[in-house]
Design a protein around this motif. Structure first.
Motif, PDB file in Angstrom:
ATOM      1  N   ALA A  75       0.934  -1.205  -0.017  1.00 37.30           N
ATOM      2  CA  ALA A  75       0.117   0.003  -0.129  1.00 37.30           C
ATOM      3  C   ALA A  75       0.945   1.162  -0.186  1.00 37.30           C
ATOM      4  O   ALA A  75       0.738   2.268  -0.655  1.00 37.30           O
ATOM      5  CB  ALA A  75      -0.839  -0.083   1.233  1.00 37.30           C
ATOM      6  N   MET A  76       1.924   1.239   0.879  1.00 36.39           N
ATOM      7  CA  MET A  76       2.904   2.429   0.750  1.00 36.39           C
ATOM      8  C   MET A  76       3.621   2.705  -0.700  1.00 36.39           C
ATOM      9  O   MET A  76       3.774   3.648  -0.856  1.00 36.39           O
ATOM     10  CB  MET A  76       3.981   2.557   1.718  1.00 36.39           C
ATOM     11  N   GLU A  77       3.813   1.571  -1.267  1.00 38.48           N
ATOM     12  CA  GLU A  77       4.615   1.488  -2.624  1.00 38.48           C
ATOM     13  C   GLU A  77       3.558   2.512  -3.736  1.00 38.48           C
ATOM     14  O   GLU A  77       3.979   3.202  -4.184  1.00 38.48           O
ATOM     15  CB  GLU A  77       4.803   0.114  -3.368  1.00 38.48           C
ATOM     16  N   TYR A  78       1.914   1.839  -3.392  1.00 46.11           N
ATOM     17  CA  TYR A  78       1.160   2.473  -4.215  1.00 46.11           C
ATOM     18  C   TYR A  78       0.905   3.905  -3.787  1.00 46.11           C
ATOM     19  O   TYR A  78       0.698   4.783  -4.850  1.00 46.11           O
ATOM     20  CB  TYR A  78      -0.132   1.652  -4.016  1.00 46.11           C
ATOM     21  N   THR A  79       1.017   4.309  -2.495  1.00 45.14           N
ATOM     22  CA  THR A  79       0.795   5.500  -2.033  1.00 45.14           C
ATOM     23  C   THR A  79       1.996   6.388  -2.519  1.00 45.14           C
ATOM     24  O   THR A  79       1.631   7.762  -2.881  1.00 45.14           O
ATOM     25  CB  THR A  79       0.865   5.565  -0.431  1.00 45.14           C
ATOM     26  N   TYR A  80       3.119   6.278  -2.639  1.00 51.26           N
ATOM     27  CA  TYR A  80       4.280   6.999  -3.084  1.00 51.26           C
ATOM     28  C   TYR A  80       3.925   7.562  -4.323  1.00 51.26           C
ATOM     29  O   TYR A  80       4.273   8.467  -4.955  1.00 51.26           O
ATOM     30  CB  TYR A  80       5.504   6.275  -2.877  1.00 51.26           C
ATOM     31  N   GLY A  81       3.489   6.271  -5.317  1.00 52.01           N
ATOM     32  CA  GLY A  81       3.221   6.711  -6.617  1.00 52.01           C
ATOM     33  C   GLY A  81       2.055   7.709  -6.558  1.00 52.01           C
ATOM     34  O   GLY A  81       2.158   8.552  -7.621  1.00 52.01           O
ATOM     35  N   ALA A  82       1.111   7.661  -6.087  1.00 43.13           N
ATOM     36  CA  ALA A  82      -0.213   8.367  -5.971  1.00 43.13           C
ATOM     37  C   ALA A  82       0.043   9.837  -5.622  1.00 43.13           C
ATOM     38  O   ALA A  82      -0.244  10.630  -6.163  1.00 43.13           O
ATOM     39  CB  ALA A  82      -1.214   7.900  -4.998  1.00 43.13           C
ATOM     40  N   THR A  83       1.284  10.029  -4.605  1.00 41.56           N
ATOM     41  CA  THR A  83       1.647  11.254  -4.088  1.00 41.56           C
ATOM     42  C   THR A  83       2.427  11.800  -5.172  1.00 41.56           C
ATOM     43  O   THR A  83       2.316  13.059  -5.434  1.00 41.56           O
ATOM     44  CB  THR A  83       2.360  10.853  -3.009  1.00 41.56           C
ATOM     45  N   VAL A  84       3.555  11.314  -5.937  1.00 38.83           N
ATOM     46  CA  VAL A  84       4.192  11.709  -6.783  1.00 38.83           C
ATOM     47  C   VAL A  84       3.538  12.429  -8.006  1.00 38.83           C
ATOM     48  O   VAL A  84       3.368  13.615  -8.455  1.00 38.83           O
ATOM     49  CB  VAL A  84       5.193  10.872  -7.371  1.00 38.83           C
ATOM     50  N   ALA A  85       2.539  11.553  -8.459  1.00 37.32           N
ATOM     51  CA  ALA A  85       1.301  11.845  -9.574  1.00 37.32           C
ATOM     52  C   ALA A  85       0.439  13.268  -8.975  1.00 37.32           C
ATOM     53  O   ALA A  85       0.202  14.159  -9.840  1.00 37.32           O
ATOM     54  CB  ALA A  85       0.834  10.814  -9.887  1.00 37.32           C
ATOM     55  N   PHE A  86       0.077  13.280  -7.726  1.00 37.23           N
ATOM     56  CA  PHE A  86      -0.766  14.085  -7.279  1.00 37.23           C
ATOM     57  C   PHE A  86       0.167  15.493  -7.366  1.00 37.23           C
ATOM     58  O   PHE A  86      -0.648  16.537  -7.755  1.00 37.23           O
ATOM     59  CB  PHE A  86      -1.116  13.708  -5.766  1.00 37.23           C
ATOM     60  N   GLY A  87       1.287  15.608  -6.805  1.00 36.98           N
ATOM     61  CA  GLY A  87       2.187  16.469  -6.929  1.00 36.98           C
ATOM     62  C   GLY A  87       2.320  17.196  -8.338  1.00 36.98           C
ATOM     63  O   GLY A  87       2.302  18.337  -8.745  1.00 36.98           O
ATOM     64  N   LEU A  88       2.553  16.299  -9.212  1.00 36.49           N
ATOM     65  CA  LEU A  88       2.876  16.650 -10.450  1.00 36.49           C
ATOM     66  C   LEU A  88       1.676  17.118 -11.228  1.00 36.49           C
ATOM     67  O   LEU A  88       1.767  18.108 -12.025  1.00 36.49           O
ATOM     68  CB  LEU A  88       3.336  15.386 -11.373  1.00 36.49           C
ATOM     69  N   LEU A  89       0.315  16.504 -10.940  1.00 38.18           N
ATOM     70  CA  LEU A  89      -0.656  17.297 -11.306  1.00 38.18           C
ATOM     71  C   LEU A  89      -1.115  18.616 -11.153  1.00 38.18           C
ATOM     72  O   LEU A  89      -1.570  19.611 -11.585  1.00 38.18           O
ATOM     73  CB  LEU A  89      -2.057  16.364 -10.901  1.00 38.18           C
ATOM     74  N   ILE A 137       0.073  21.510  -0.614  1.00 35.30           N
ATOM     75  CA  ILE A 137      -1.104  20.845  -0.938  1.00 35.30           C
ATOM     76  C   ILE A 137      -0.501  19.070  -1.199  1.00 35.30           C
ATOM     77  O   ILE A 137      -1.385  18.190  -0.852  1.00 35.30           O
ATOM     78  CB  ILE A 137      -1.747  21.477  -2.181  1.00 35.30           C
ATOM     79  N   THR A 138       0.568  18.871  -1.917  1.00 38.39           N
ATOM     80  CA  THR A 138       0.928  17.643  -2.077  1.00 38.39           C
ATOM     81  C   THR A 138       1.143  17.021  -0.697  1.00 38.39           C
ATOM     82  O   THR A 138       0.735  15.733  -0.533  1.00 38.39           O
ATOM     83  CB  THR A 138       2.085  17.648  -2.904  1.00 38.39           C
ATOM     84  N   PHE A 139       1.501  17.667   0.271  1.00 39.41           N
ATOM     85  CA  PHE A 139       1.789  16.934   1.561  1.00 39.41           C
ATOM     86  C   PHE A 139       0.547  16.622   2.335  1.00 39.41           C
ATOM     87  O   PHE A 139       0.347  15.687   2.872  1.00 39.41           O
ATOM     88  CB  PHE A 139       2.469  17.941   2.551  1.00 39.41           C
ATOM     89  N   ILE A 140      -0.509  17.558   1.976  1.00 35.42           N
ATOM     90  CA  ILE A 140      -1.831  17.461   2.726  1.00 35.42           C
ATOM     91  C   ILE A 140      -2.329  15.952   1.899  1.00 35.42           C
ATOM     92  O   ILE A 140      -3.026  15.281   2.490  1.00 35.42           O
ATOM     93  CB  ILE A 140      -2.767  18.236   2.405  1.00 35.42           C
ATOM     94  N   GLY A 141      -2.277  15.939   0.570  1.00 36.39           N
ATOM     95  CA  GLY A 141      -2.694  14.607  -0.059  1.00 36.39           C
ATOM     96  C   GLY A 141      -2.100  13.266   0.536  1.00 36.39           C
ATOM     97  O   GLY A 141      -2.729  12.587   0.754  1.00 36.39           O
ATOM     98  N   PHE A 142      -0.607  13.477   0.646  1.00 39.40           N
ATOM     99  CA  PHE A 142       0.279  12.343   1.188  1.00 39.40           C
ATOM    100  C   PHE A 142      -0.377  12.032   2.568  1.00 39.40           C
ATOM    101  O   PHE A 142      -0.413  10.862   2.995  1.00 39.40           O
ATOM    102  CB  PHE A 142       1.452  12.941   1.447  1.00 39.40           C
ATOM    103  N   LEU A 143      -0.666  13.161   3.486  1.00 40.02           N
ATOM    104  CA  LEU A 143      -1.250  12.567   4.607  1.00 40.02           C
ATOM    105  C   LEU A 143      -2.452  11.881   4.779  1.00 40.02           C
ATOM    106  O   LEU A 143      -2.895  10.931   5.412  1.00 40.02           O
ATOM    107  CB  LEU A 143      -1.571  14.048   5.573  1.00 40.02           C
ATOM    108  N   ALA A 144      -3.252  12.428   3.529  1.00 42.89           N
ATOM    109  CA  ALA A 144      -4.720  11.800   3.409  1.00 42.89           C
ATOM    110  C   ALA A 144      -4.314  10.255   3.047  1.00 42.89           C
ATOM    111  O   ALA A 144      -4.987   9.311   3.584  1.00 42.89           O
ATOM    112  CB  ALA A 144      -5.452  12.367   2.316  1.00 42.89           C
TER     113      ALA A 144
END
Length: 191
Positions: free
Chosen positions: A36-50, A145-152
């Motif tokens: 789940a953390m592996e998936y989360t890291y990918g989601a966070t990087v993409a969230f920040g990129l968006l 905002i990316t950090f807030i998303g990562f915390l979520a």
């Protein structure tokens, strides 16, 4: 900028259930915290990129939003229905690590997740650009905002980890519920 409104908006959108959060919870349930953390890291990087893309191309995107939204709705809905089907048919009696819970799948999911795309296209022009146009201020805002998303995302991983035993004892019901939540998310795009 009204900081309270900004933070409430960010928290509500990122912490409430959506496709990425549901996939994170399902991944913890079926394959553990590490996957789940592996998936989360990918989601966070993409969230920040968006968020970066939104900040850079904001004015251009605003003129073509209807076309982008229609394509994202179609692709996003199809992908979420696919995830719902995969979650529903998942056999938890034979736990094997699947490739859908990878950094890359977490990364790609964000670009197909209408909730995230809409959020990133609205938070920058609604809260940041009207108040801050200097590159350092916009950069700090994107990072915050990316950090807030990562915390979520971490909250959903933690929830799944804390309740893993309970979720495993009721795995078929949990998979059906997760599939229904994903299907509901896909349907809500069209309503």
């Amino acid at each position: 900028m009204n900081l309270t409104s900004f933070l409430i908006y960010c928290m509500i959108v990122t912490f409430t259930p959506g496709p990425t959060n549901i996939v994170i919870l399902s991944t913890v349930h079926n394959f553990g915290t590490k996957k789940a953390m592996e998936y989360t890291y990918g989601a966070t990087v993409a969230f920040g990129l968006l968020l970066v893309i939104s900040a850079i191309l904001n004015s251009m995107l605003m003129t073509i939003i209807p076309k982008i939204l229609m394509v994202m709705q179609i692709i996003g809905s199809i992908y979420m229905f696919y995830l719902a089907y995969q979650t529903y048919k998942m056999d938890t009696s034979n736990p094997t690590v699947i490739q859908s819970a990878t950094f890359m799948s977490g990364f790609l999911m964000q670009f197909l997740n209408p909730k995230v795309v809409l959020f990133t296209m609205t938070v920058i022009p609604s809260f940041i650009i009207p108040n801050y146009t200097a590159v350092p201020a916009v950069t700090i805002s994107v990072l915050a905002i990316t950090f807030i998303g990562f915390l979520a995302f971490l909250t959903w991983v933690l929830f799944g980890t804390l309740f893993k035993k309970f979720l495993q004892n009721h795995s078929k019901i949990v998979n059906v519920m997760m599939a229904l939540f994903l299907a509901y998310s896909a349907l809500m795009i069209w309503m």
